[in-house]
Design a protein around this motif. Structure first.
Motif, PDB file in Angstrom:
ATOM      1  N   SER A  30       0.748  -1.229  -0.041  1.00 54.79           N
ATOM      2  CA  SER A  30      -0.226   0.142  -0.138  1.00 54.79           C
ATOM      3  C   SER A  30       0.773   1.373   0.056  1.00 54.79           C
ATOM      4  O   SER A  30       2.163   1.174   0.021  1.00 54.79           O
ATOM      5  CB  SER A  30      -0.600   0.149   1.430  1.00 54.79           C
ATOM      6  OG  SER A  30      -0.093   0.014   2.346  1.00 54.79           O
ATOM      7  N   VAL A  31       0.274   2.388  -0.113  1.00 55.33           N
ATOM      8  CA  VAL A  31       0.809   3.592  -0.187  1.00 55.33           C
ATOM      9  C   VAL A  31       0.410   4.580   0.896  1.00 55.33           C
ATOM     10  O   VAL A  31      -0.956   4.519   1.182  1.00 55.33           O
ATOM     11  CB  VAL A  31       0.384   4.274  -1.669  1.00 55.33           C
ATOM     12  CG1 VAL A  31       1.078   5.680  -1.464  1.00 55.33           C
ATOM     13  CG2 VAL A  31       1.271   3.684  -2.718  1.00 55.33           C
ATOM     14  N   GLN A  32       1.125   5.099   1.561  1.00 60.41           N
ATOM     15  CA  GLN A  32       0.555   6.041   2.794  1.00 60.41           C
ATOM     16  C   GLN A  32       0.613   7.506   2.493  1.00 60.41           C
ATOM     17  O   GLN A  32       1.641   7.991   1.776  1.00 60.41           O
ATOM     18  CB  GLN A  32       1.579   5.816   3.977  1.00 60.41           C
ATOM     19  CG  GLN A  32       1.413   4.408   4.583  1.00 60.41           C
ATOM     20  CD  GLN A  32       2.359   4.178   5.830  1.00 60.41           C
ATOM     21  OE1 GLN A  32       3.412   5.219   6.050  1.00 60.41           O
ATOM     22  NE2 GLN A  32       2.348   3.409   6.700  1.00 60.41           N
ATOM     23  N   LEU A  33      -0.402   8.270   3.137  1.00 62.70           N
ATOM     24  CA  LEU A  33      -0.603   9.435   2.419  1.00 62.70           C
ATOM     25  C   LEU A  33      -0.779  10.168   4.097  1.00 62.70           C
ATOM     26  O   LEU A  33      -1.878   9.898   4.629  1.00 62.70           O
ATOM     27  CB  LEU A  33      -1.736   9.784   1.631  1.00 62.70           C
ATOM     28  CG  LEU A  33      -1.853  11.053   1.120  1.00 62.70           C
ATOM     29  CD1 LEU A  33      -0.626  11.628   0.358  1.00 62.70           C
ATOM     30  CD2 LEU A  33      -2.956  11.338   0.349  1.00 62.70           C
ATOM     31  N   ILE A  34       0.227  10.840   4.432  1.00 62.97           N
ATOM     32  CA  ILE A  34       0.344  11.260   6.005  1.00 62.97           C
ATOM     33  C   ILE A  34       0.379  12.850   5.939  1.00 62.97           C
ATOM     34  O   ILE A  34       1.065  13.587   5.252  1.00 62.97           O
ATOM     35  CB  ILE A  34       1.528  10.924   6.683  1.00 62.97           C
ATOM     36  CG1 ILE A  34       1.543   9.291   6.604  1.00 62.97           C
ATOM     37  CG2 ILE A  34       1.580  11.260   8.040  1.00 62.97           C
ATOM     38  CD1 ILE A  34       2.993   8.848   7.244  1.00 62.97           C
ATOM     39  N   GLU A  35      -0.696  13.225   6.562  1.00 68.91           N
ATOM     40  CA  GLU A  35      -1.056  14.991   6.824  1.00 68.91           C
ATOM     41  C   GLU A  35       0.019  15.426   7.864  1.00 68.91           C
ATOM     42  O   GLU A  35      -0.300  15.034   9.035  1.00 68.91           O
ATOM     43  CB  GLU A  35      -2.327  15.151   7.257  1.00 68.91           C
ATOM     44  CG  GLU A  35      -2.671  16.676   7.003  1.00 68.91           C
ATOM     45  CD  GLU A  35      -4.101  17.026   7.187  1.00 68.91           C
ATOM     46  OE1 GLU A  35      -4.568  18.018   7.019  1.00 68.91           O
ATOM     47  OE2 GLU A  35      -4.775  16.333   8.004  1.00 68.91           O
ATOM     48  N   THR A  36       0.903  16.044   7.569  1.00 68.34           N
ATOM     49  CA  THR A  36       1.868  16.598   8.436  1.00 68.34           C
ATOM     50  C   THR A  36       1.614  17.865   8.812  1.00 68.34           C
ATOM     51  O   THR A  36       1.574  18.443  10.271  1.00 68.34           O
ATOM     52  CB  THR A  36       3.384  16.949   7.908  1.00 68.34           C
ATOM     53  OG1 THR A  36       3.236  17.569   6.643  1.00 68.34           O
ATOM     54  CG2 THR A  36       3.913  15.301   7.501  1.00 68.34           C
ATOM     55  N   GLU A  37       0.654  18.947   8.168  1.00 68.34           N
ATOM     56  CA  GLU A  37       0.198  20.115   8.437  1.00 68.34           C
ATOM     57  C   GLU A  37      -1.007  20.030   7.776  1.00 68.34           C
ATOM     58  O   GLU A  37      -1.527  19.420   7.010  1.00 68.34           O
ATOM     59  CB  GLU A  37       1.244  21.330   8.215  1.00 68.34           C
ATOM     60  CG  GLU A  37       2.567  21.270   8.915  1.00 68.34           C
ATOM     61  CD  GLU A  37       3.484  22.391   8.642  1.00 68.34           C
ATOM     62  OE1 GLU A  37       2.779  23.218   7.686  1.00 68.34           O
ATOM     63  OE2 GLU A  37       4.741  22.461   8.707  1.00 68.34           O
ATOM     64  N   HIS A  38      -1.713  21.286   8.192  1.00 62.76           N
ATOM     65  CA  HIS A  38      -2.724  21.429   7.560  1.00 62.76           C
ATOM     66  C   HIS A  38      -2.961  21.210   6.082  1.00 62.76           C
ATOM     67  O   HIS A  38      -2.482  22.379   5.653  1.00 62.76           O
ATOM     68  CB  HIS A  38      -3.929  22.624   8.177  1.00 62.76           C
ATOM     69  CG  HIS A  38      -5.116  22.700   7.499  1.00 62.76           C
ATOM     70  ND1 HIS A  38      -6.228  21.778   8.167  1.00 62.76           N
ATOM     71  CD2 HIS A  38      -5.835  23.537   6.697  1.00 62.76           C
ATOM     72  CE1 HIS A  38      -7.378  22.264   7.273  1.00 62.76           C
ATOM     73  NE2 HIS A  38      -6.931  23.426   6.519  1.00 62.76           N
ATOM     74  N   ASN A  39      -3.434  20.374   5.400  1.00 59.65           N
ATOM     75  CA  ASN A  39      -3.562  20.255   3.904  1.00 59.65           C
ATOM     76  C   ASN A  39      -2.191  19.986   3.219  1.00 59.65           C
ATOM     77  O   ASN A  39      -2.067  20.179   1.993  1.00 59.65           O
ATOM     78  CB  ASN A  39      -4.221  21.459   3.307  1.00 59.65           C
ATOM     79  CG  ASN A  39      -5.713  21.354   3.295  1.00 59.65           C
ATOM     80  OD1 ASN A  39      -6.217  20.222   3.662  1.00 59.65           O
ATOM     81  ND2 ASN A  39      -6.606  22.337   3.016  1.00 59.65           N
ATOM     82  N   VAL A  40      -1.253  19.610   4.267  1.00 58.38           N
ATOM     83  CA  VAL A  40       0.042  19.174   3.532  1.00 58.38           C
ATOM     84  C   VAL A  40       0.383  17.784   3.773  1.00 58.38           C
ATOM     85  O   VAL A  40       0.234  17.164   5.083  1.00 58.38           O
ATOM     86  CB  VAL A  40       1.235  20.120   4.425  1.00 58.38           C
ATOM     87  CG1 VAL A  40       2.577  19.524   3.991  1.00 58.38           C
ATOM     88  CG2 VAL A  40       1.173  21.462   4.196  1.00 58.38           C
ATOM     89  N   PHE A  41       0.542  17.038   2.776  1.00 56.46           N
ATOM     90  CA  PHE A  41       0.528  15.640   2.789  1.00 56.46           C
ATOM     91  C   PHE A  41       2.067  15.051   2.363  1.00 56.46           C
ATOM     92  O   PHE A  41       2.676  15.826   1.461  1.00 56.46           O
ATOM     93  CB  PHE A  41      -0.471  15.022   2.035  1.00 56.46           C
ATOM     94  CG  PHE A  41      -1.865  15.176   2.706  1.00 56.46           C
ATOM     95  CD1 PHE A  41      -2.477  14.236   3.359  1.00 56.46           C
ATOM     96  CD2 PHE A  41      -2.718  16.199   2.179  1.00 56.46           C
ATOM     97  CE1 PHE A  41      -3.646  14.429   3.817  1.00 56.46           C
ATOM     98  CE2 PHE A  41      -3.599  16.583   2.729  1.00 56.46           C
ATOM     99  CZ  PHE A  41      -4.306  15.673   3.644  1.00 56.46           C
ATOM    100  N   VAL A  42       2.475  13.902   3.044  1.00 56.05           N
ATOM    101  CA  VAL A  42       3.797  13.314   2.411  1.00 56.05           C
ATOM    102  C   VAL A  42       3.181  11.758   2.002  1.00 56.05           C
ATOM    103  O   VAL A  42       2.520  11.249   2.804  1.00 56.05           O
ATOM    104  CB  VAL A  42       4.636  13.224   3.597  1.00 56.05           C
ATOM    105  CG1 VAL A  42       5.973  12.559   3.193  1.00 56.05           C
ATOM    106  CG2 VAL A  42       5.195  14.630   4.339  1.00 56.05           C
ATOM    107  N   VAL A  43       3.784  11.548   0.670  1.00 54.07           N
ATOM    108  CA  VAL A  43       3.471  10.181   0.128  1.00 54.07           C
ATOM    109  C   VAL A  43       4.480   9.256   0.574  1.00 54.07           C
ATOM    110  O   VAL A  43       5.813   9.588   0.249  1.00 54.07           O
ATOM    111  CB  VAL A  43       3.290  10.384  -1.335  1.00 54.07           C
ATOM    112  CG1 VAL A  43       2.758   9.121  -2.017  1.00 54.07           C
ATOM    113  CG2 VAL A  43       2.165  11.425  -1.762  1.00 54.07           C
TER     114      VAL A  43
END
Length: 356
Positions: A30-43
């Protein structure tokens, strides 16, 4: 209407379970999409090899898609995307329930959404943390909810990436340094259109159940019709057998009025040739010889030679088996004969038995 709603809910749950089971058989990481800040994501990729992590600002699905490198677009296609969202996106509410409600936690939480949040169950994305026992008969859980409109951009983003499904996860509350061993809460798993689409599976299951119900109804109807016809044929056949048996019994009992009776009467009234010969041999004297014998129903015609032909008439009349003995032709005597040649016709009595 209530039954239809329950049926639709059951079909939906079964479809999601099937899709989830098939999806778990997918060996692709799977692929992880993590929200680090508001509306900022790291794939991030969960596989051993993959492109380096990539961050972007979710300002719109198309913009984010343009910012995602081609390697990542190829990687996420057909994959499962696990989206971990910041806790400040959600409304957190504690909920106490009876301990026995732990087996029905999800429906119980759904029924309390209207009371605990400003949204209805249809307008919210929600879940609950693992229940904790607070007394002998009470448990406590935390309901996590957010408006569905705040989650829709992520769903549209995953659709633009042609992902297989999206799993929404709520990160635990507290500062990041206090979340070293977090207990994240899984909220929903949204299957997108494709070979594992839950809506398609739901339609297939519904069609299969409808076809099975129609087939069962048709089979029951055919079985009932054929069973009724077989029962009717069996009844008619049994009636005919009973009538035939009754006819045979009546034929035996009333033989005078049937062909069987006529045959039986003829058998009883006609003398058997062997019996006639036996009775005739007892009546005729030893010096008498029969050269021709003919039985015609109840008449006996005999031709032969005897030393005293006229005496034969008396002997036949005295017998219990013969009557009305007469000469049917004149008695003659040839030069080379040992006696008189006679032609006698005698009647046979109905009762033919016994001795002379």
């Amino acid at each position: 209407m209530a039954a239809r709603g329950e049926f639709a809910a059951w079909i939906g749950s079964a479809a999601e379970a099937i899709v989830d089971m098939i999806g778990r058989l997918n060996l692709k990481p799977s692929v992880q999409l993590i929200e680090t800040e508001h509306n900022v994501f790291v794939v991030k990729s969960t596989g051993r090899s993959g492109p380096p992590d990539h961050s972007f600002l979710l300002s719109g699905g198309e913009a984010a898609m343009r910012r995602l490198p081609d390697k990542w677009l190829d990687l996420v296609r057909g994959r499962r995307i696990e989206v971990t969202l910041r806790p400040d996106r959600f409304l957190w509410r504690p909920l106490e329930l009876p301990k026995r409600a732990v087996e029905f936690l999800e429906p119980m939480v759904r029924s309390q959404i209207d009371r605990l949040t400003p949204w209805t169950a249809q307008d919210a994305v929600f879940g609950s943390t693992a229940p904790v026992e607070i007394s002998a008969d009470r448990i406590q859980t935390t309901v996590i909810a957010a408006p569905r409109t705040s989650i829709d951009p992520l769903i549209r983003l995953a659709e633009s990436w042609r992902a297989a499904c999206v799993v929404l996860i709520a990160a635990p509350q507290g500062p990041p340094h206090e979340r070293a061993k977090p207990q994240a809460t899984r909220l929903i798993e949204h299957h997108l259109r494709g070979p594992l689409d839950a809506g398609r599976v739901r339609r297939i299951l519904t069609a299969a159940l409808v076809v099975a119900a129609l087939a069962a109804t048709l089979s029951f109807g055919i079985t009932s019709i054929l069973g009724g016809r077989l029962e009717e044929q069996q009844r008619v056949l049994s009636q005919r057998v009973s009538e035939r048996r009754a006819t045979l019994r009546l034929g035996v009992e009333g033989a005078d009025n049937s062909a069987f009776g006529a045959l039986l009467r003829s058998k009883q009234e006609r003398a058997a040739s062997v019996l006639v010969l036996d009775a005739l041999s007892r009546v005729l004297p030893d010096e008498t010889y029969v050269t021709e014998l003919r039985i015609d129903r109840n008449k006996l015609q005999i031709t032969g030679i005897s030393r005293d032909a006229p005496a034969l008439i008396g002997l036949l009349e005295q017998s219990a088996h013969f009557n009305q003995a007469t000469f049917s032709a004149p008695t003659t005597r040839a030069a080379d004969d040992a006696g008189e040649r006679f032609h006698i016709e005698v009647g046979l009595k109905a009762y033919f038995g016994g001795s002379t």
